[in-house]
Enzyme design. Sequence first.
Site, PDB file in Angstrom:
ATOM      1  N   HIS A 213       0.791  -1.235   0.000  1.00  0.00           N
ATOM      2  CA  HIS A 213       0.000   0.000   0.000  1.00  0.00           C
ATOM      3  C   HIS A 213       0.823   1.285   0.000  1.00  0.00           C
ATOM      4  CE1 HIS A 213       0.759  -0.460   4.360  1.00  0.00           C
ATOM      5  NE2 HIS A 213       0.643   0.863   4.421  1.00  0.00           N
TER       6      HIS A 213
HETATM    7  C1  UD1 Z   1      -2.249   5.318   5.812  1.00  0.00           C
HETATM    8  C2  UD1 Z   1      -0.981   5.881   6.423  1.00  0.00           C
HETATM    9  C3  UD1 Z   1       0.141   4.863   6.291  1.00  0.00           C
HETATM   10  C4  UD1 Z   1      -0.269   3.524   6.880  1.00  0.00           C
HETATM   11  C5  UD1 Z   1      -1.586   3.076   6.274  1.00  0.00           C
HETATM   12  C6  UD1 Z   1      -2.035   1.830   6.987  1.00  0.00           C
HETATM   13  C7  UD1 Z   1      -0.705   8.306   6.232  1.00  0.00           C
HETATM   14  C8  UD1 Z   1      -0.014   9.387   5.512  1.00  0.00           C
HETATM   15  N1  UD1 Z   1      -0.558   7.062   5.712  1.00  0.00           N
HETATM   16  O1  UD1 Z   1      -2.024   5.124   4.436  1.00  0.00           O
HETATM   17  O2  UD1 Z   1       1.268   5.329   6.997  1.00  0.00           O
HETATM   18  O3  UD1 Z   1       0.745   2.591   6.600  1.00  0.00           O
HETATM   19  O4  UD1 Z   1      -2.575   4.091   6.452  1.00  0.00           O
HETATM   20  O5  UD1 Z   1      -2.960   1.115   6.276  1.00  0.00           O
HETATM   21  O6  UD1 Z   1      -1.345   8.540   7.220  1.00  0.00           O
HETATM   22  N2  UD1 Z   1      -9.418   4.282   1.757  1.00  0.00           N
HETATM   23  C9  UD1 Z   1     -10.640   3.660   1.703  1.00  0.00           C
HETATM   24  N3  UD1 Z   1     -11.211   3.275   2.880  1.00  0.00           N
HETATM   25  C10 UD1 Z   1     -10.644   3.476   4.078  1.00  0.00           C
HETATM   26  C11 UD1 Z   1      -9.410   4.128   4.125  1.00  0.00           C
HETATM   27  C12 UD1 Z   1      -8.804   4.534   2.954  1.00  0.00           C
HETATM   28  O7  UD1 Z   1     -11.191   3.446   0.628  1.00  0.00           O
HETATM   29  O8  UD1 Z   1     -11.239   3.082   5.116  1.00  0.00           O
HETATM   30  C13 UD1 Z   1      -8.770   4.673   0.479  1.00  0.00           C
HETATM   31  C14 UD1 Z   1      -9.152   6.091   0.033  1.00  0.00           C
HETATM   32  O9  UD1 Z   1      -9.239   6.079  -1.359  1.00  0.00           O
HETATM   33  C15 UD1 Z   1      -7.943   6.901   0.448  1.00  0.00           C
HETATM   34  C16 UD1 Z   1      -6.811   5.899   0.299  1.00  0.00           C
HETATM   35  O10 UD1 Z   1      -7.358   4.647   0.648  1.00  0.00           O
HETATM   36  O11 UD1 Z   1      -7.747   8.035  -0.354  1.00  0.00           O
HETATM   37  C17 UD1 Z   1      -5.611   6.204   1.164  1.00  0.00           C
HETATM   38  O12 UD1 Z   1      -6.006   6.342   2.552  1.00  0.00           O
HETATM   39  P1  UD1 Z   1      -5.110   7.207   3.543  1.00  0.00           P
HETATM   40  O13 UD1 Z   1      -5.596   7.067   4.920  1.00  0.00           O
HETATM   41  O14 UD1 Z   1      -4.922   8.593   3.002  1.00  0.00           O
HETATM   42  O15 UD1 Z   1      -3.674   6.575   3.411  1.00  0.00           O
HETATM   43  P2  UD1 Z   1      -3.244   5.055   3.444  1.00  0.00           P
HETATM   44  O16 UD1 Z   1      -2.659   4.696   2.124  1.00  0.00           O
HETATM   45  O17 UD1 Z   1      -4.340   4.236   3.984  1.00  0.00           O
HETATM   46  N1  UDP Z   2      -3.338  -6.242   8.847  1.00  0.00           N
HETATM   47  C1  UDP Z   2      -4.551  -6.907   8.953  1.00  0.00           C
HETATM   48  N2  UDP Z   2      -5.214  -7.236   7.811  1.00  0.00           N
HETATM   49  C2  UDP Z   2      -4.727  -6.964   6.562  1.00  0.00           C
HETATM   50  C3  UDP Z   2      -3.482  -6.304   6.479  1.00  0.00           C
HETATM   51  C4  UDP Z   2      -2.822  -5.950   7.633  1.00  0.00           C
HETATM   52  O1  UDP Z   2      -5.008  -7.193  10.053  1.00  0.00           O
HETATM   53  O2  UDP Z   2      -5.398  -7.304   5.580  1.00  0.00           O
HETATM   54  C5  UDP Z   2      -2.653  -5.839  10.095  1.00  0.00           C
HETATM   55  C6  UDP Z   2      -1.246  -6.342  10.269  1.00  0.00           C
HETATM   56  O3  UDP Z   2      -1.216  -7.613  10.877  1.00  0.00           O
HETATM   57  C7  UDP Z   2      -0.641  -5.251  11.158  1.00  0.00           C
HETATM   58  C8  UDP Z   2      -1.341  -4.003  10.684  1.00  0.00           C
HETATM   59  O4  UDP Z   2      -2.536  -4.425  10.046  1.00  0.00           O
HETATM   60  O5  UDP Z   2      -0.992  -5.483  12.508  1.00  0.00           O
HETATM   61  C9  UDP Z   2      -0.453  -3.257   9.722  1.00  0.00           C
HETATM   62  O6  UDP Z   2      -1.175  -2.286   9.071  1.00  0.00           O
HETATM   63  P1  UDP Z   2      -0.695  -1.669   7.696  1.00  0.00           P
HETATM   64  O7  UDP Z   2       0.183  -2.612   6.948  1.00  0.00           O
HETATM   65  O8  UDP Z   2      -1.902  -1.161   7.020  1.00  0.00           O
HETATM   66  O9  UDP Z   2       0.124  -0.370   8.187  1.00  0.00           O
HETATM   67  P2  UDP Z   2       1.663  -0.088   8.480  1.00  0.00           P
HETATM   68  O10 UDP Z   2       2.104  -1.015   9.535  1.00  0.00           O
HETATM   69  O11 UDP Z   2       2.415  -0.232   7.200  1.00  0.00           O
HETATM   70  O12 UDP Z   2       1.675   1.333   8.904  1.00  0.00           O
END
Ligand code: UD1
Ligand code: UDP
Length: 380
Positions: A213
């Site tokens: 992601h």
């Molecule tokens: C965010 C965090 C990242 C973390 C990740 C965990 C920031 C800058 N990034 O990235 O550090 O590793 O979360 O998963 O805070 N979206 C949905 N549904 C949701 C959430 C998001 O559809 O419930 C989609 C939307 O299109 C959104 C995109 O995902 O624009 C990105 O979501 P966002 O929270 O901005 O960043 P992540 O890539 O999720």
């Molecule tokens: N995770 C989960 N389901 C998924 C993917 C990740 O439960 O489909 C959990 C994973 O085990 C970890 C956390 O989500 O505990 C990590 O989140 P993510 O990779 O989104 O964020 P990051 O750690 O990169 O910030």
Amino acid sequence: MKILSVVGARPNFVKIAPILRALDRIRPNLSKPLMSLLVHTEQHYDDEMSAAFFQDLRIPTPNHTLGVGSGTHATQTGEIMRRFEPVLFEERPDLILVVGDVNSTAACALTAAKLCIPVAHVEAGLRSFDRTMPEEINRIVTDALSELLFTTEESGNVNLRREGHPPEHIHFVGNVMVDSLHWCRDLAARSTILERLRLPSREAGGYALVTLHRPSNVDTPQTLARVLDALGQVAREVPVVFPAHPRTRARIAEFGLNRYVAEFDPAAGPQANGRLTLLSPVGYVDFFRLMEAARLVLTDSGGIQEETTCLGIPCLTMRDNTERPVTLTAGTSTLVGNDAERILSSARAALAAPMPPAHAPPLWDGHAAERIAAVLVERG
Ligand code: UD1
Ligand code: UDP
């Protein structure tokens, strides 16, 4: 004493759950009342990215939800600040506690610091030294504003000292993600996801698990195509299951890359046919089980590098750097970047090698949250 904790995105839920439990456990032993409140910014809002984690990790219903949702960095950060400030006016906490490195972490730290409310940061000091990562900016900002800096590994202590933080602000407590992992072990043993997905056991050849992601991997068509192509080649050797983050699923569709993936077909089960088996994001308990039984994990997640280290699962980290170096030096993670050749050759090597042992870096013992609670209470 009133502590207000903040969550917003998926990894935050995993980190906050043990801390809230530890505060609950310590409360009856205190001479002064301790009030623990929870705010959810709703940076993540889909059930499978948020509600599922509250349920799996038994996180109490938040006292405040901010309904922030998605947006550009400035929009999302600004909106979190705008909506969080009135909560601080209303609740007047003695301290706010933020975890990790997402936009909600930095935005709430900044809002509180401007109101002279002390900030405690859990997972402080991690540095990738790569400011193209939005999380690196969030880490630097949050640590600069925090009075209590709870670190997970020695590199965090070193980085914070180098940045001039007074030693008395730095508390090496271990890793709350590992607390959740320990807490969840029995629940995961009862998960039926392997059967539901008809995944082969390791003895029968096993499967690989992928998550992806990071903007650096998924936001440009050429890079995402290259990574998916490499993973598709891995999927000729073993079935590959891919619970895709909503951001990634959207990019695959937008860039016309559906040829690399196939939705899970319950009749056929995952196949080693060159395509990734696409799933929706999976809840924490089921994901634990998927990791624990995998032959190999390929990811760009921060937390998953740590979890695979503790579970003894080889982890190919599709990044050029990591803010969690202990997972390389005393763990199971290897950096493979997003170069197709390197991903494929490293995956083949990992699949041919014996499974690595589980590792427990210093203080990754399931008790980090108790240490955090003790420091918070001691500070008063
Ligand atoms: C965010 C965090 C990242 C973390 C990740 C965990 C920031 C800058 N990034 O990235 O550090 O590793 O979360 O998963 O805070 N979206 C949905 N549904 C949701 C959430 C998001 O559809 O419930 C989609 C939307 O299109 C959104 C995109 O995902 O624009 C990105 O979501 P966002 O929270 O901005 O960043 P992540 O890539 O999720
Ligand atoms: N995770 C989960 N389901 C998924 C993917 C990740 O439960 O489909 C959990 C994973 O085990 C970890 C956390 O989500 O505990 C990590 O989140 P993510 O990779 O989104 O964020 P990051 O750690 O990169 O910030």
